[in-house]
Design a protein around this motif. Structure first.
Motif, PDB file in Angstrom:
ATOM      1  N   GLY A  62      -7.657  11.074  -2.393  1.00 19.47           N
ATOM      2  CA  GLY A  62      -7.734   9.790  -3.083  1.00 19.47           C
ATOM      3  C   GLY A  62      -6.637   8.813  -2.722  1.00 19.47           C
ATOM      4  N   TYR A  63      -5.774   9.164  -1.775  1.00 24.18           N
ATOM      5  CA  TYR A  63      -4.644   8.312  -1.384  1.00 24.18           C
ATOM      6  C   TYR A  63      -4.793   7.848   0.064  1.00 24.18           C
ATOM      7  CZ  TYR A  63      -1.976   9.781  -5.534  1.00 24.18           C
ATOM      8  OH  TYR A  63      -1.548  10.007  -6.808  1.00 24.18           O
ATOM      9  N   TYR A  64      -4.404   6.582   0.314  1.00 23.08           N
ATOM     10  CA  TYR A  64      -4.341   6.074   1.679  1.00 23.08           C
ATOM     11  C   TYR A  64      -2.917   6.194   2.215  1.00 23.08           C
ATOM     12  CZ  TYR A  64      -9.029   4.080   1.719  1.00 23.08           C
ATOM     13  OH  TYR A  64     -10.396   3.917   1.700  1.00 23.08           O
ATOM     14  N   HIS A  65      -2.841   6.580   3.479  1.00 24.02           N
ATOM     15  CA  HIS A  65      -1.558   6.694   4.178  1.00 24.02           C
ATOM     16  C   HIS A  65      -1.244   5.327   4.773  1.00 24.02           C
ATOM     17  CE1 HIS A  65       0.999   9.106   7.327  1.00 24.02           C
ATOM     18  NE2 HIS A  65       1.731   8.425   6.455  1.00 24.02           N
ATOM     19  N   VAL A  66      -0.134   4.722   4.371  1.00 23.34           N
ATOM     20  CA  VAL A  66       0.167   3.338   4.747  1.00 23.34           C
ATOM     21  C   VAL A  66       1.628   3.183   5.154  1.00 23.34           C
ATOM     22  CG1 VAL A  66      -1.598   2.431   3.174  1.00 23.34           C
ATOM     23  CG2 VAL A  66       0.761   2.676   2.374  1.00 23.34           C
ATOM     24  N   LYS A  67       1.918   2.023   5.725  1.00 23.95           N
ATOM     25  CA  LYS A  67       3.301   1.641   6.031  1.00 23.95           C
ATOM     26  C   LYS A  67       3.514   0.207   5.575  1.00 23.95           C
ATOM     27  CE  LYS A  67       5.375   2.793   9.900  1.00 23.95           C
ATOM     28  NZ  LYS A  67       5.789   2.841  11.340  1.00 23.95           N
ATOM     29  N   THR A  68       4.626  -0.031   4.884  1.00 21.50           N
ATOM     30  CA  THR A  68       4.936  -1.379   4.421  1.00 21.50           C
ATOM     31  C   THR A  68       5.526  -2.188   5.574  1.00 21.50           C
ATOM     32  OG1 THR A  68       7.220  -0.945   3.762  1.00 21.50           O
ATOM     33  CG2 THR A  68       5.477  -0.405   2.164  1.00 21.50           C
ATOM     34  N   GLN A  69       5.603  -3.511   5.382  1.00 29.44           N
ATOM     35  CA  GLN A  69       6.194  -4.359   6.412  1.00 29.44           C
ATOM     36  C   GLN A  69       7.693  -4.126   6.539  1.00 29.44           C
ATOM     37  OE1 GLN A  69       5.072  -8.482   6.458  1.00 29.44           O
ATOM     38  NE2 GLN A  69       2.881  -8.040   6.245  1.00 29.44           N
ATOM     39  N   ALA A  70       8.273  -3.454   5.530  1.00 26.54           N
ATOM     40  CA  ALA A  70       9.685  -3.087   5.596  1.00 26.54           C
ATOM     41  C   ALA A  70       9.886  -1.764   6.332  1.00 26.54           C
ATOM     42  CB  ALA A  70      10.272  -3.000   4.194  1.00 26.54           C
ATOM     43  N   GLY A  71       8.782  -1.137   6.770  1.00 30.89           N
ATOM     44  CA  GLY A  71       8.877   0.093   7.524  1.00 30.89           C
ATOM     45  C   GLY A  71       8.793   1.357   6.688  1.00 30.89           C
ATOM     46  N   GLU A  72       8.551   1.229   5.378  1.00 31.84           N
ATOM     47  CA  GLU A  72       8.436   2.405   4.514  1.00 31.84           C
ATOM     48  C   GLU A  72       7.051   3.026   4.688  1.00 31.84           C
ATOM     49  OE1 GLU A  72       9.012  -0.496   1.484  1.00 31.84           O
ATOM     50  OE2 GLU A  72      10.581   0.733   0.550  1.00 31.84           O
ATOM     51  N   GLU A  73       7.016   4.324   4.881  1.00 36.09           N
ATOM     52  CA  GLU A  73       5.749   5.022   5.057  1.00 36.09           C
ATOM     53  C   GLU A  73       5.469   5.896   3.836  1.00 36.09           C
ATOM     54  OE1 GLU A  73       5.240   6.655   8.956  1.00 36.09           O
ATOM     55  OE2 GLU A  73       3.873   8.218   8.218  1.00 36.09           O
ATOM     56  N   GLY A  74       4.229   5.879   3.369  1.00 39.31           N
ATOM     57  CA  GLY A  74       3.897   6.683   2.199  1.00 39.31           C
ATOM     58  C   GLY A  74       2.424   6.592   1.873  1.00 39.31           C
ATOM     59  N   TYR A  75       2.093   6.920   0.618  1.00 40.71           N
ATOM     60  CA  TYR A  75       0.702   7.005   0.175  1.00 40.71           C
ATOM     61  C   TYR A  75       0.486   6.175  -1.074  1.00 40.71           C
ATOM     62  CZ  TYR A  75       0.423  10.933   3.415  1.00 40.71           C
ATOM     63  OH  TYR A  75       0.453  11.714   4.529  1.00 40.71           O
ATOM     64  N   VAL A  76      -0.668   5.487  -1.142  1.00 37.54           N
ATOM     65  CA  VAL A  76      -1.024   4.685  -2.311  1.00 37.54           C
ATOM     66  C   VAL A  76      -2.394   5.109  -2.813  1.00 37.54           C
ATOM     67  CG1 VAL A  76       0.397   2.680  -1.720  1.00 37.54           C
ATOM     68  CG2 VAL A  76      -1.946   2.844  -0.834  1.00 37.54           C
ATOM     69  N   TRP A  77      -2.583   5.054  -4.138  1.00 39.31           N
ATOM     70  CA  TRP A  77      -3.859   5.420  -4.743  1.00 39.31           C
ATOM     71  C   TRP A  77      -4.935   4.421  -4.321  1.00 39.31           C
ATOM     72  CZ3 TRP A  77      -6.297   9.352  -6.364  1.00 39.31           C
ATOM     73  CH2 TRP A  77      -7.377   9.256  -7.252  1.00 39.31           C
ATOM     74  N   SER A  78      -6.036   4.944  -3.757  1.00 40.64           N
ATOM     75  CA  SER A  78      -7.031   4.098  -3.105  1.00 40.64           C
ATOM     76  C   SER A  78      -7.735   3.119  -4.037  1.00 40.64           C
ATOM     77  CB  SER A  78      -8.075   4.969  -2.392  1.00 40.64           C
ATOM     78  OG  SER A  78      -8.754   5.805  -3.317  1.00 40.64           O
ATOM     79  N   HIS A  79      -7.843   3.447  -5.315  1.00 37.33           N
ATOM     80  CA  HIS A  79      -8.576   2.580  -6.238  1.00 37.33           C
ATOM     81  C   HIS A  79      -7.802   1.323  -6.612  1.00 37.33           C
ATOM     82  CE1 HIS A  79     -11.053   6.286  -7.742  1.00 37.33           C
ATOM     83  NE2 HIS A  79     -11.426   5.861  -6.559  1.00 37.33           N
ATOM     84  N   PHE A  80      -6.519   1.266  -6.247  1.00 36.89           N
ATOM     85  CA  PHE A  80      -5.700   0.122  -6.616  1.00 36.89           C
ATOM     86  C   PHE A  80      -5.404  -0.791  -5.430  1.00 36.89           C
ATOM     87  CE2 PHE A  80      -5.885   1.857 -10.508  1.00 36.89           C
ATOM     88  CZ  PHE A  80      -4.858   2.639 -11.003  1.00 36.89           C
ATOM     89  N   VAL A  81      -6.092  -0.558  -4.324  1.00 37.98           N
ATOM     90  CA  VAL A  81      -5.867  -1.380  -3.142  1.00 37.98           C
ATOM     91  C   VAL A  81      -7.205  -1.780  -2.530  1.00 37.98           C
ATOM     92  CG1 VAL A  81      -3.653  -0.277  -2.632  1.00 37.98           C
ATOM     93  CG2 VAL A  81      -5.739   0.634  -1.587  1.00 37.98           C
ATOM     94  N   GLN A  82      -7.123  -2.716  -1.601  1.00 38.75           N
ATOM     95  CA  GLN A  82      -8.301  -3.187  -0.874  1.00 38.75           C
ATOM     96  C   GLN A  82      -8.011  -3.058   0.613  1.00 38.75           C
ATOM     97  OE1 GLN A  82      -9.241  -7.530  -0.660  1.00 38.75           O
ATOM     98  NE2 GLN A  82     -11.066  -6.964  -1.797  1.00 38.75           N
ATOM     99  N   VAL A  83      -8.919  -2.409   1.329  1.00 34.95           N
ATOM    100  CA  VAL A  83      -8.728  -2.187   2.759  1.00 34.95           C
ATOM    101  C   VAL A  83      -9.582  -3.176   3.532  1.00 34.95           C
ATOM    102  CG1 VAL A  83      -8.877  -0.518   4.633  1.00 34.95           C
ATOM    103  CG2 VAL A  83      -8.336   0.253   2.312  1.00 34.95           C
ATOM    104  N   VAL A  84      -8.965  -3.880   4.458  1.00 33.16           N
ATOM    105  CA  VAL A  84      -9.668  -4.904   5.222  1.00 33.16           C
ATOM    106  C   VAL A  84      -9.385  -4.706   6.697  1.00 33.16           C
ATOM    107  CG1 VAL A  84     -10.027  -7.363   5.596  1.00 33.16           C
ATOM    108  CG2 VAL A  84      -9.454  -6.520   3.312  1.00 33.16           C
ATOM    109  N   ALA A  85     -10.449  -4.682   7.496  1.00 31.19           N
ATOM    110  CA  ALA A  85     -10.299  -4.533   8.939  1.00 31.19           C
ATOM    111  C   ALA A  85     -10.192  -5.892   9.593  1.00 31.19           C
ATOM    112  CB  ALA A  85     -11.484  -3.769   9.516  1.00 31.19           C
ATOM    113  N   ALA A  86      -9.428  -5.946  10.673  1.00 27.44           N
ATOM    114  CA  ALA A  86      -9.301  -7.198  11.416  1.00 27.44           C
ATOM    115  C   ALA A  86     -10.631  -7.559  12.051  1.00 27.44           C
ATOM    116  CB  ALA A  86      -8.230  -7.053  12.488  1.00 27.44           C
ATOM    117  N   PRO A  87     -10.996  -8.860  12.087  1.00 27.74           N
ATOM    118  CA  PRO A  87     -12.266  -9.267  12.677  1.00 27.74           C
ATOM    119  C   PRO A  87     -12.373  -8.868  14.135  1.00 27.74           C
ATOM    120  CG  PRO A  87     -11.281 -11.062  11.426  1.00 27.74           C
ATOM    121  CD  PRO A  87     -10.242  -9.990  11.548  1.00 27.74           C
ATOM    122  N   ALA A  88     -13.585  -8.558  14.546  1.00 25.46           N
ATOM    123  CA  ALA A  88     -13.850  -8.256  15.946  1.00 25.46           C
ATOM    124  C   ALA A  88     -15.275  -8.650  16.247  1.00 25.46           C
ATOM    125  CB  ALA A  88     -13.637  -6.770  16.231  1.00 25.46           C
TER     126      ALA A  88
END
Length: 245
Positions: A62-88
């Motif tokens: 239930g967690y996404y593996h992410v990295k912040t713009q400050a370089g912190e790496e960790g996991y966030v609960w998926s229901h509290f975020v929105q995932v968006v892919a870059a256009p192609a």
């Protein structure tokens, strides 16, 4: 934990390389060093947090593996975020060998529509919430319906979306052989239910979404599934929203 809409807009490179995806915080969420509440939070992320980089597209427990713009790496609960892919402008990356059986408890796009899906276990859920663009085409030949979609006995629509090129991978063999190469989209409980065993799914609920005319370019949002019956074609089912573009 409350359920918040998780929208994943597909767009991947034809070469098969990983697509660039960012994660937007839509509700306060803890960044944790591992995918469990057993680990103390690194810090609290708020909706004002700059977009995060998605490291792995599939959630772990239930967690996404992410990295912040400050370089912190960790996991966030998926229901509290929105995932968006870059256009192609190339093929979309879907995963035909993955998915889970549908149920009334599915999150979907966070609108509780799965409670009104007839026999939800007949659908394999590939992505909870997607937005796919294309043009509505007539699915009713030779007996044309005015709205261009079939009126199913379970109350659902059976419409066709001719997907835009970047979503070509949403079309499988069943779509090609039996749906003229189109993606099926189903608004649940849109019509009167005439099938006895489907009546309970629509009890106390009716969909009033306006279906744009055939030939209209739209963005359809809903759950991306594969039908386990028939020719096992892919669908957006249930549809949460149709927006004219």
């Amino acid at each position: 934990m409350g359920h918040t809409t998780l929208v994943l807009v597909f767009a991947a490179a034809l070469t098969g390389t990983a697509q660039t995806q960012t994660v937007k915080v839509v509700q306060n969420v803890n960044l944790r060093p591992n995918p469990s509440i057993e680990y103390a939070a690194i810090r609290l992320l708020k909706p004002t947090e700059p977009p995060l980089t998605l490291i792995e597209s599939d959630p772990q427990f239930g967690y996404y593996h992410v990295k912040t713009q400050a370089g912190e790496e960790g996991y966030v609960w998926s229901h509290f975020v929105q995932v968006v892919a870059a256009p192609a402008t190339t093929a979309t990356a879907f995963h035909p060998d993955t998915g889970i059986a549908g149920s009334a408890e599915m999150v979907g796009c966070g609108d509780s529509l799965w409670q009104h899906v007839y026999h939800p276990w007949r659908l394999i859920v590939k992505q909870d919430c997607v937005t796919i663009t294309g043009t509505i085409v007539d699915a009713t030949a030779p007996h044309h319906q005015a709205d261009g979609v079939r009126h199913e006995a379970d109350g659902d629509t059976h419409g066709w979306l001719q997907v835009d090129p970047q979503f070509a991978a949403a079309i499988n063999g069943g779509n090609t052989s039996d749906e003229q190469g189109n993606l099926v989209f189903e608004l649940v409980c849109h019509y009167p239910v005439t099938q006895p065993d489907a009546q309970s799914a629509c009890a106390g609920f009716a969909d009033h979404t306006t279906i744009p005319p055939v030939g209209t370019h739209v963005a359809i949002t809903g759950t991306f599934v594969q039908d386990k019956n028939h020719k096992k074609w892919n669908e957006i089912h249930p549809v949460s929203k149709i927006k004219i573009q």
